[in-house]
Motif scaffolding. Structure first.
Motif, mmCIF file in Angstrom:
data_model
loop_
_atom_site.group_PDB
_atom_site.id
_atom_site.type_symbol
_atom_site.label_atom_id
_atom_site.label_comp_id
_atom_site.label_asym_id
_atom_site.label_seq_id
_atom_site.Cartn_x
_atom_site.Cartn_y
_atom_site.Cartn_z
ATOM 1 N N ARG A 155 53.382 39.750 -68.328
ATOM 2 C CA ARG A 155 52.802 39.375 -67.031
ATOM 3 C C ARG A 155 53.549 40.045 -65.878
ATOM 4 N NH1 ARG A 155 51.101 35.138 -70.214
ATOM 5 N NH2 ARG A 155 49.592 33.648 -69.358
ATOM 6 N N LEU A 156 54.894 40.016 -65.959
ATOM 7 C CA LEU A 156 55.691 40.611 -64.874
ATOM 8 C C LEU A 156 55.484 42.123 -64.802
ATOM 9 C CD1 LEU A 156 59.014 38.612 -65.313
ATOM 10 C CD2 LEU A 156 57.486 38.501 -63.335
ATOM 11 N N PRO A 209 56.620 33.594 -76.249
ATOM 12 C CA PRO A 209 56.386 33.239 -74.842
ATOM 13 C C PRO A 209 57.210 34.091 -73.876
ATOM 14 C CG PRO A 209 56.785 31.273 -76.181
ATOM 15 C CD PRO A 209 57.115 32.454 -77.047
ATOM 16 N N ALA A 269 53.382 22.533 -63.062
ATOM 17 C CA ALA A 269 52.446 23.137 -64.028
ATOM 18 C C ALA A 269 52.559 22.439 -65.382
ATOM 19 C CB ALA A 269 52.721 24.632 -64.163
ATOM 20 N N GLY A 289 55.608 26.462 -73.915
ATOM 21 C CA GLY A 289 55.631 27.929 -73.860
ATOM 22 C C GLY A 289 54.361 28.574 -74.400
ATOM 23 N N VAL A 306 51.430 27.534 -73.333
ATOM 24 C CA VAL A 306 50.410 27.177 -72.342
ATOM 25 C C VAL A 306 50.346 28.250 -71.251
ATOM 26 C CG1 VAL A 306 49.756 25.450 -70.623
ATOM 27 C CG2 VAL A 306 50.800 24.724 -72.797
ATOM 28 N N ASP A 307 49.191 28.906 -71.156
ATOM 29 C CA ASP A 307 49.040 29.998 -70.182
ATOM 30 C C ASP A 307 49.393 29.573 -68.758
ATOM 31 O OD1 ASP A 307 48.380 32.162 -71.757
ATOM 32 O OD2 ASP A 307 46.231 31.728 -71.732
ATOM 33 N N ALA A 308 48.953 28.376 -68.363
ATOM 34 C CA ALA A 308 49.199 27.957 -66.977
ATOM 35 C C ALA A 308 50.691 27.797 -66.705
ATOM 36 C CB ALA A 308 48.465 26.642 -66.685
ATOM 37 N N VAL A 309 51.448 27.400 -67.723
ATOM 38 C CA VAL A 309 52.904 27.264 -67.556
ATOM 39 C C VAL A 309 53.545 28.646 -67.453
ATOM 40 C CG1 VAL A 309 55.041 26.453 -68.641
ATOM 41 C CG2 VAL A 309 52.986 25.002 -68.673
ATOM 42 N N LEU A 310 53.117 29.571 -68.323
ATOM 43 C CA LEU A 310 53.656 30.938 -68.249
ATOM 44 C C LEU A 310 53.278 31.597 -66.926
ATOM 45 C CD1 LEU A 310 53.129 32.253 -71.901
ATOM 46 C CD2 LEU A 310 55.059 31.007 -70.924
ATOM 47 N N ASP A 311 52.067 31.314 -66.433
ATOM 48 C CA ASP A 311 51.663 31.849 -65.125
ATOM 49 C C ASP A 311 52.566 31.306 -64.015
ATOM 50 O OD1 ASP A 311 49.578 33.318 -66.171
ATOM 51 O OD2 ASP A 311 48.045 31.807 -65.756
ATOM 52 N N ALA A 312 52.864 30.005 -64.070
ATOM 53 C CA ALA A 312 53.720 29.405 -63.033
ATOM 54 C C ALA A 312 55.116 30.004 -63.088
ATOM 55 C CB ALA A 312 53.783 27.885 -63.207
ATOM 56 N N ILE A 313 55.637 30.219 -64.292
ATOM 57 C CA ILE A 313 56.957 30.844 -64.437
ATOM 58 C C ILE A 313 56.929 32.252 -63.839
ATOM 59 C CG2 ILE A 313 58.606 31.776 -66.124
ATOM 60 C CD1 ILE A 313 57.775 29.389 -67.980
ATOM 61 N N THR A 314 55.872 33.006 -64.176
ATOM 62 C CA THR A 314 55.745 34.384 -63.684
ATOM 63 C C THR A 314 55.664 34.423 -62.163
ATOM 64 O OG1 THR A 314 54.596 34.993 -65.717
ATOM 65 C CG2 THR A 314 54.350 36.485 -63.850
ATOM 66 N N VAL A 359 57.085 25.006 -61.531
ATOM 67 C CA VAL A 359 57.020 25.050 -62.997
ATOM 68 C C VAL A 359 56.888 23.640 -63.557
ATOM 69 C CG1 VAL A 359 58.319 25.655 -65.085
ATOM 70 C CG2 VAL A 359 58.277 27.236 -63.138
#
Lengths: 123, 123
Positions: free
Chosen positions: B27-28, B20, B112, A104, A106-114, B109
């Protein structure tokens, strides 16, 4: 030096809970077919972290990275995990053990979730 | 029709645990500046899901998507969440409520997470 990765999850009573963790393990094993990639859990599921690390050490692992598959940092990662790792280091002084950030952070993981949420919902 | 998203997390005693989740919310909101995107928690943190949904309904939301920010499906998503949603539907019969998969069921996800672990560890 023989490196290994331990994916550390919370665990749950329902066996199906582990499926996403097994899926990450499978992906990592495909990417690194000669490296040992194991799962370990804080509670409810087996093995626990100490057991997983001992098994890896017995099989010759010398350099271990623990990856907390947790979305966020609370008491489990701030207090429980450091205590468990301290005890493991006392039992296996020759082992090099690193612990990564939780996913949680990791930016790339949060980006993928978003991105997935945006694709799964109407604007 | 006024759509809204509720990001549903487990919650924890440590306030930093929510970071997180707030980061995904931010982001959203950047991607959908006119849509209401709220957080709600199962335990330890506020608001709970019923409170968050009531507030959104009061502000005119008519079509709600609940996104479980859980890595995996155990008792919380299989049993607790359906019961909570059932009670919310009884209180707000005019509201359309959808619940998505948890993020641990989403290939992108897991990809990522895997890519990040590969980049954060030595081969």
């Amino acid at each position: 030096m023989k490196r290994a990765i331990v994916l550390f999850g919370h665990g749950a009573r329902d066996p199906e809970w582990a499926i996403p963790f097994v899926n990450v393990q499978t992906r990592l094993r495909q990417a690194r077919p000669t490296m040992e990639i194991e799962l370990a859990f804080l509670e409810f599921m087996q093995p626990n972290l100490a057991t997983a690390v001992s098994a890896l050490a017995t099989r010759g692992a010398s350099d271990l990275t623990i990856v907390p598959l947790f979305l966020a940092q609370g008491g489990h990662l701030k207090h429980d995990l450091p205590r468990i790792v301290e005890r493991i280091r006392a039992v296996h002084p020759a082992l090099t053990i690193d612990v990564t950030s939780p996913i949680g952070d990791v930016d790339a993981v949060l980006d993928a979730i978003t991105h997935w949420i945006l694709s799964a919902t109407k604007p």
